[in-house]
Motif scaffolding. Sequence first.
Motif, mmCIF file in Angstrom:
data_model
loop_
_atom_site.group_PDB
_atom_site.id
_atom_site.type_symbol
_atom_site.label_atom_id
_atom_site.label_comp_id
_atom_site.label_asym_id
_atom_site.label_seq_id
_atom_site.Cartn_x
_atom_site.Cartn_y
_atom_site.Cartn_z
ATOM 1 N N VAL A 1 0.845 -1.200 0.000
ATOM 2 C CA VAL A 1 0.000 0.000 0.000
ATOM 3 C C VAL A 1 0.882 1.253 0.000
ATOM 4 O O VAL A 1 0.652 2.179 -0.778
ATOM 5 C CB VAL A 1 -0.980 -0.009 1.201
ATOM 6 C CG1 VAL A 1 -1.644 1.349 1.374
ATOM 7 C CG2 VAL A 1 -2.033 -1.104 1.023
ATOM 8 N N ASP B 1 -0.136 4.618 -7.797
ATOM 9 C CA ASP B 1 -1.104 3.513 -7.750
ATOM 10 C C ASP B 1 -0.628 2.242 -8.445
ATOM 11 O O ASP B 1 -1.428 1.372 -8.760
ATOM 12 C CB ASP B 1 -2.467 3.934 -8.322
ATOM 13 C CG ASP B 1 -3.228 4.833 -7.368
ATOM 14 O OD1 ASP B 1 -2.956 4.785 -6.159
ATOM 15 O OD2 ASP B 1 -4.095 5.584 -7.847
ATOM 16 N N ALA C 1 -10.049 -5.114 -7.539
ATOM 17 C CA ALA C 1 -11.124 -4.978 -6.558
ATOM 18 C C ALA C 1 -10.495 -5.263 -5.193
ATOM 19 O O ALA C 1 -9.434 -5.895 -5.115
ATOM 20 C CB ALA C 1 -12.227 -5.991 -6.856
ATOM 21 N N PRO C 2 -11.121 -4.808 -4.112
ATOM 22 C CA PRO C 2 -10.534 -5.066 -2.787
ATOM 23 C C PRO C 2 -10.272 -6.545 -2.514
ATOM 24 O O PRO C 2 -9.318 -6.892 -1.835
ATOM 25 C CB PRO C 2 -11.590 -4.516 -1.826
ATOM 26 C CG PRO C 2 -12.333 -3.490 -2.618
ATOM 27 C CD PRO C 2 -12.328 -3.995 -4.029
ATOM 28 N N ASN C 3 -11.092 -7.439 -3.075
ATOM 29 C CA ASN C 3 -10.942 -8.869 -2.798
ATOM 30 C C ASN C 3 -10.065 -9.601 -3.818
ATOM 31 O O ASN C 3 -10.077 -10.823 -3.884
ATOM 32 C CB ASN C 3 -12.313 -9.538 -2.721
ATOM 33 C CG ASN C 3 -13.035 -9.537 -4.058
ATOM 34 O OD1 ASN C 3 -12.708 -8.762 -4.954
ATOM 35 N ND2 ASN C 3 -14.025 -10.400 -4.189
ATOM 36 N N THR C 4 -9.283 -8.855 -4.598
ATOM 37 C CA THR C 4 -8.359 -9.489 -5.534
ATOM 38 C C THR C 4 -7.163 -10.042 -4.773
ATOM 39 O O THR C 4 -6.504 -9.321 -4.026
ATOM 40 C CB THR C 4 -7.873 -8.470 -6.592
ATOM 41 O OG1 THR C 4 -9.008 -7.952 -7.290
ATOM 42 C CG2 THR C 4 -6.917 -9.106 -7.581
ATOM 43 N N TYR D 1 -5.864 -7.316 -2.272
ATOM 44 C CA TYR D 1 -5.459 -5.997 -2.754
ATOM 45 C C TYR D 1 -5.680 -4.890 -1.726
ATOM 46 O O TYR D 1 -4.886 -3.965 -1.619
ATOM 47 C CB TYR D 1 -6.203 -5.664 -4.057
ATOM 48 C CG TYR D 1 -5.769 -4.346 -4.645
ATOM 49 C CD1 TYR D 1 -4.562 -4.241 -5.316
ATOM 50 C CD2 TYR D 1 -6.558 -3.212 -4.527
ATOM 51 C CE1 TYR D 1 -4.148 -3.040 -5.863
ATOM 52 C CE2 TYR D 1 -6.152 -2.005 -5.067
ATOM 53 C CZ TYR D 1 -4.947 -1.920 -5.721
ATOM 54 O OH TYR D 1 -4.533 -0.733 -6.246
ATOM 55 N N ASP D 2 -6.744 -4.975 -0.959
ATOM 56 C CA ASP D 2 -7.016 -3.927 0.033
ATOM 57 C C ASP D 2 -6.145 -4.050 1.282
ATOM 58 O O ASP D 2 -6.263 -3.245 2.194
ATOM 59 C CB ASP D 2 -8.500 -3.894 0.404
ATOM 60 C CG ASP D 2 -8.956 -5.123 1.175
ATOM 61 O OD1 ASP D 2 -8.149 -6.048 1.407
ATOM 62 O OD2 ASP D 2 -10.144 -5.159 1.543
ATOM 63 N N HIS E 1 -5.974 -6.676 3.482
ATOM 64 C CA HIS E 1 -6.362 -7.630 4.519
ATOM 65 C C HIS E 1 -5.851 -9.031 4.175
ATOM 66 O O HIS E 1 -5.597 -9.349 3.008
ATOM 67 C CB HIS E 1 -7.878 -7.621 4.762
ATOM 68 C CG HIS E 1 -8.686 -8.457 3.831
ATOM 69 N ND1 HIS E 1 -9.102 -8.004 2.595
ATOM 70 C CD2 HIS E 1 -9.160 -9.722 3.954
ATOM 71 C CE1 HIS E 1 -9.808 -8.958 1.994
ATOM 72 N NE2 HIS E 1 -9.855 -10.020 2.789
#
Length: 188
Positions: A48, A56, A108-111, A129-130, A132
């Motif tokens: 991140v 990005d 996507a966040p869940n990638t 990706y997010d 977590h």
Amino acid sequence: VGPPRIGSSVAPLAIGAGMVLPALARAREEARRAVCKSNLAQIGKACVAYTVDHGDRMPASLADLVPQYLADGRVLVCPSDGGDIPHLRNGLPCSYRYVGNLPAREAAPNTMVAYSRGEHEDGRNVLFYDGHVSWMTETAFQAELARQRKELWEPLLKRGAKEINAARVKAFLEDEPYDETQEAKPGK
């Protein structure tokens, strides 16, 4: 009453040890799994921070995180990994499969972006990706990897997205090691 018989006192000890040792092994594996999850969480935070500093863009390799974003390269090794650990292009060993520079506009966040190599019993830790990290059973992991292959990666690869490394993505999707030591070093 005579002296105690040796055999009568050994049997309960053997039974007790037989009950305790498997519990200790499970506790040891749970501790290694927790350290692995912490390692991936630190890698996620470093990714991140890297993306913030690099418009990005995810790092092309986890090697790009050391030492600026990850001070200790030992975070790249899962404590359950006792096998032949692949090395990054900077020579550091790395237990985790990593997808490489995923375009932010596609994520996507869940990638899934990284995961443990399957050294744990019954499943793996997975970095998304997010940032977590979640524990997934092997069955759930394989199903999610297949879903992401179909919905995200195959269309990206078919489109020829130039910012991704197709060979790295293929290795990631097939849960195979990717030998980045054969890549040209950045700036050369």
